[in-house]
Write a protein that holds these residues in place. Structure first.
Motif, mmCIF file in Angstrom:
data_model
loop_
_atom_site.group_PDB
_atom_site.id
_atom_site.type_symbol
_atom_site.label_atom_id
_atom_site.label_comp_id
_atom_site.label_asym_id
_atom_site.label_seq_id
_atom_site.Cartn_x
_atom_site.Cartn_y
_atom_site.Cartn_z
ATOM 1 N N GLY A 97 -10.679 -45.135 3.859
ATOM 2 C CA GLY A 97 -11.062 -45.176 2.454
ATOM 3 C C GLY A 97 -12.478 -44.658 2.299
ATOM 4 O O GLY A 97 -13.242 -44.575 3.276
ATOM 5 N N VAL A 98 -12.838 -44.326 1.072
ATOM 6 C CA VAL A 98 -14.185 -43.820 0.827
ATOM 7 C C VAL A 98 -15.222 -44.923 1.019
ATOM 8 O O VAL A 98 -16.294 -44.676 1.574
ATOM 9 N N VAL A 99 -14.925 -46.139 0.577
ATOM 10 C CA VAL A 99 -15.903 -47.223 0.754
ATOM 11 C C VAL A 99 -16.139 -47.519 2.235
ATOM 12 O O VAL A 99 -17.302 -47.628 2.668
ATOM 13 N N ASN A 171 -20.151 -37.944 -7.551
ATOM 14 C CA ASN A 171 -19.902 -36.599 -8.073
ATOM 15 C C ASN A 171 -18.398 -36.307 -8.087
ATOM 16 O O ASN A 171 -17.827 -36.015 -7.035
ATOM 17 N N PRO A 172 -17.735 -36.385 -9.287
ATOM 18 C CA PRO A 172 -18.224 -36.762 -10.614
ATOM 19 C C PRO A 172 -18.627 -38.241 -10.679
ATOM 20 O O PRO A 172 -18.276 -39.023 -9.810
ATOM 21 N N HIS A 173 -19.333 -38.553 -11.741
ATOM 22 C CA HIS A 173 -19.960 -39.859 -11.851
ATOM 23 C C HIS A 173 -19.015 -40.935 -12.398
ATOM 24 O O HIS A 173 -18.327 -40.727 -13.391
ATOM 25 N N ASN A 174 -19.019 -42.065 -11.729
ATOM 26 C CA ASN A 174 -18.311 -43.268 -12.157
ATOM 27 C C ASN A 174 -19.355 -44.362 -12.336
ATOM 28 O O ASN A 174 -20.084 -44.662 -11.379
ATOM 29 N N LEU A 198 -30.736 -37.640 3.808
ATOM 30 C CA LEU A 198 -29.314 -37.334 3.939
ATOM 31 C C LEU A 198 -28.614 -37.581 2.603
ATOM 32 O O LEU A 198 -28.904 -38.569 1.921
ATOM 33 N N ILE A 199 -27.711 -36.688 2.222
ATOM 34 C CA ILE A 199 -26.951 -36.852 0.980
ATOM 35 C C ILE A 199 -25.524 -37.265 1.319
ATOM 36 O O ILE A 199 -24.825 -36.568 2.057
ATOM 37 N N LEU A 200 -25.118 -38.400 0.796
ATOM 38 C CA LEU A 200 -23.742 -38.874 0.933
ATOM 39 C C LEU A 200 -23.082 -38.720 -0.431
ATOM 40 O O LEU A 200 -23.418 -39.430 -1.379
ATOM 41 N N SER A 201 -22.177 -37.755 -0.544
ATOM 42 C CA SER A 201 -21.588 -37.430 -1.841
ATOM 43 C C SER A 201 -20.163 -37.971 -1.930
ATOM 44 O O SER A 201 -19.262 -37.522 -1.216
ATOM 45 N N ASP A 202 -19.977 -38.935 -2.811
ATOM 46 C CA ASP A 202 -18.651 -39.507 -3.071
ATOM 47 C C ASP A 202 -17.984 -38.637 -4.135
ATOM 48 O O ASP A 202 -18.344 -38.687 -5.303
ATOM 49 N N GLU A 203 -16.984 -37.859 -3.713
ATOM 50 C CA GLU A 203 -16.306 -36.936 -4.629
ATOM 51 C C GLU A 203 -14.837 -37.305 -4.797
ATOM 52 O O GLU A 203 -13.969 -36.435 -4.966
ATOM 53 N N ILE A 204 -14.580 -38.612 -4.803
ATOM 54 C CA ILE A 204 -13.202 -39.087 -4.894
ATOM 55 C C ILE A 204 -12.557 -38.753 -6.236
ATOM 56 O O ILE A 204 -11.336 -38.643 -6.339
ATOM 57 N N LYS A 227 -26.040 -28.916 5.918
ATOM 58 C CA LYS A 227 -26.069 -29.706 7.151
ATOM 59 C C LYS A 227 -26.501 -31.146 6.905
ATOM 60 O O LYS A 227 -26.224 -32.025 7.719
ATOM 61 N N ARG A 228 -27.204 -31.411 5.787
ATOM 62 C CA ARG A 228 -27.654 -32.766 5.496
ATOM 63 C C ARG A 228 -26.708 -33.491 4.522
ATOM 64 O O ARG A 228 -27.055 -34.528 3.972
ATOM 65 N N ILE A 229 -25.522 -32.933 4.313
ATOM 66 C CA ILE A 229 -24.583 -33.504 3.347
ATOM 67 C C ILE A 229 -23.314 -33.972 4.041
ATOM 68 O O ILE A 229 -22.729 -33.242 4.840
ATOM 69 N N ILE A 230 -22.906 -35.189 3.723
ATOM 70 C CA ILE A 230 -21.596 -35.709 4.120
ATOM 71 C C ILE A 230 -20.825 -35.956 2.833
ATOM 72 O O ILE A 230 -21.264 -36.725 1.971
ATOM 73 N N THR A 231 -19.704 -35.287 2.690
ATOM 74 C CA THR A 231 -18.895 -35.394 1.473
ATOM 75 C C THR A 231 -17.649 -36.220 1.748
ATOM 76 O O THR A 231 -16.970 -36.011 2.751
#
Length: 390
Positions: A97-99, A171-174, A198-204, A227-231
């Motif tokens: 899961g994303v969480v 991203n998108p915003h909830n 580091l950027i952790l992007s939740d794109e669910i 390289k500094r992003i985990i999507t």
């Protein structure tokens, strides 16, 4: 009657949304309360995903499973075709899961002395998960104008200087339903690069975007700084498969992936279940027609809610979100406190919505409503809302 108009009785299925309201809201009896709170849909998943899981079920043997190349191809092709994001199979790590994925990233790349930056109002696990890990939570409250939100980049940069190691982007915003612009995403990358964050992007919610808006994966526009992003992406929100538990972490940097893999091994994290991988592959390969119809239904439901509430309750302010199936309702002009509003909704209207303060103190004065349900349910929910405040 289409599948999206059919009302499916979800009670007595161990549904968090339908069967656990008495505990969530502290009620003795919630049997007659209509739940429009937690973010799962009341629609059946796409037939292609159900059929794929049924095929595995009929096989009868449920041993250890692994993620095949075809599963990764399905994810990669989806991201290329619908989000113009070129990825590689080797960039993908799978999680339940994303969480849980967010928790893995926080634990892998930070210590108890480090800070995590979030932009409230925002999805509660963004501050709950790192908070339980004894990380410091640094907030940059978004600028709100008539229910619309923007990032205050002056305060954002100031916040990044507070020993922040990870910024969690929604991203998108909830719950705001915002589709971030390329300019906003580029500014986020620029500032996080400046302070080595580091950027952790939740794109669910990436697939749940309404025309003419278009989702942009932040890693797709980051250039060398990808390289500094985990999507984090998943088929679960898109195709109503949350209980099947499947998500994908995408990291282009080999060292980042290696650290995440080591963390997974240290915690005994296994691969996805055979049902999750089967549903994921089928949904991404053949689920687009179902999704297109879903978005039409959700958009129509949103239009109905907004029209009726603004007509019948002029002190309620609602704007149509650009993404998600969640409406962010502003009731501040009513003068009601959150406690008073929730009491009216639950006890008079017998309707369960989510209080805005759940998303941070800046969410107080708002409610979140889930309209991913048949139009007849949406109509009933609006009637109950109006009755609660009449």
């Amino acid at each position: 009657m289409s599948d999206f108009e059919r009302v499916i009785d979800r009670r007595k299925t161990r549904s968090t949304k339908w069967d656990n309201m008495h505990e969530v809201y502290g009620l003795e009896n919630a049997d007659d309360i209509l739940p429009m709170w937690i973010a799962d849909m009341d629609f059946a998943a796409p037939k292609v995903a159900i059929d794929a899981m049924r095929e595995r079920l009929d096989h009868g043997v449920f041993g250890y499973s692994y993620i095949c190349v075809a599963c990764k191809d399905a994810v990669r092709n989806w991201l290329t075709e619908y989000h113009s994001w070129e990825t590689k199979n080797e960039w993908m790590l799978f999680h339940h899961g994303v969480v849980p994925a967010i928790a893995s990233v926080i634990e892998t790349f930070t210590t108890e002395d480090d800070a995590i930056l979030i932009t409230p109002p925002v999805y509660p696990p963004f501050f709950q998960v790192p908070g339980h890990m004894e990380r410091k939570i640094v907030t940059c409250e978004m600028i709100e104008t008539n229910g619309e939100y923007a990032i205050d980049f002056v305060k954002f940069e100031q916040a990044l200087q507070q020993n922040v190691k990870v910024f969690i982007l929604c991203n998108p915003h909830n719950p705001g339903g915002i589709v971030w612009s390329v300019e906003d995403l580029e500014k986020i990358v620029e500032l996080c690069t400046k302070y080595d964050v580091l950027i952790l992007s939740d794109e669910i919610h990436a697939d749940l975007v309404f025309q003419p808006h278009k989702h942009t994966p932040i890693a797709a526009i980051a250039g060398e700084e990808a390289k500094r992003i985990i999507t984090c992406v998943a088929p679960t929100k898109t195709f109503n498969l949350a209980g099947v538990q499947a998500a994908i972490m995408i990291a282009s940097d080999e060292q980042v992936r290696s650290k995440l893999e080591k963390h997974a091994m240290a915690h005994g994290q296994m691969n996805l279940s055979p049902f999750a991988s089967a549903a994921l592959k089928a949904a991404y390969e053949e689920g687009r027609p179902w999704l297109d119809e879903l978005l039409t239904i959700i958009s129509s439901n949103m239009d109905y809610v907004i029209e009726q509430l603004q007509k019948k309750l002029p002190k309620i302010k609602v704007r149509k979100p650009q993404a998600t199936y969640l409406i962010w309702i502003d009731y501040r002009e009513t003068g009601l406190s959150e406690e008073e509003m929730m009491e009216k909704l639950l006890q008079v209207g017998r309707l369960a919505l989510e209080p805005g303060s759940k998303y941070g103190e800046s969410g107080r004065g708002f409610l979140r409503m889930n309209v991913a349900c048949p139009p007849s349910i949406v109509k009933e929910g609006v009637e109950r809302f109006i009755r609660a405040l009449d």
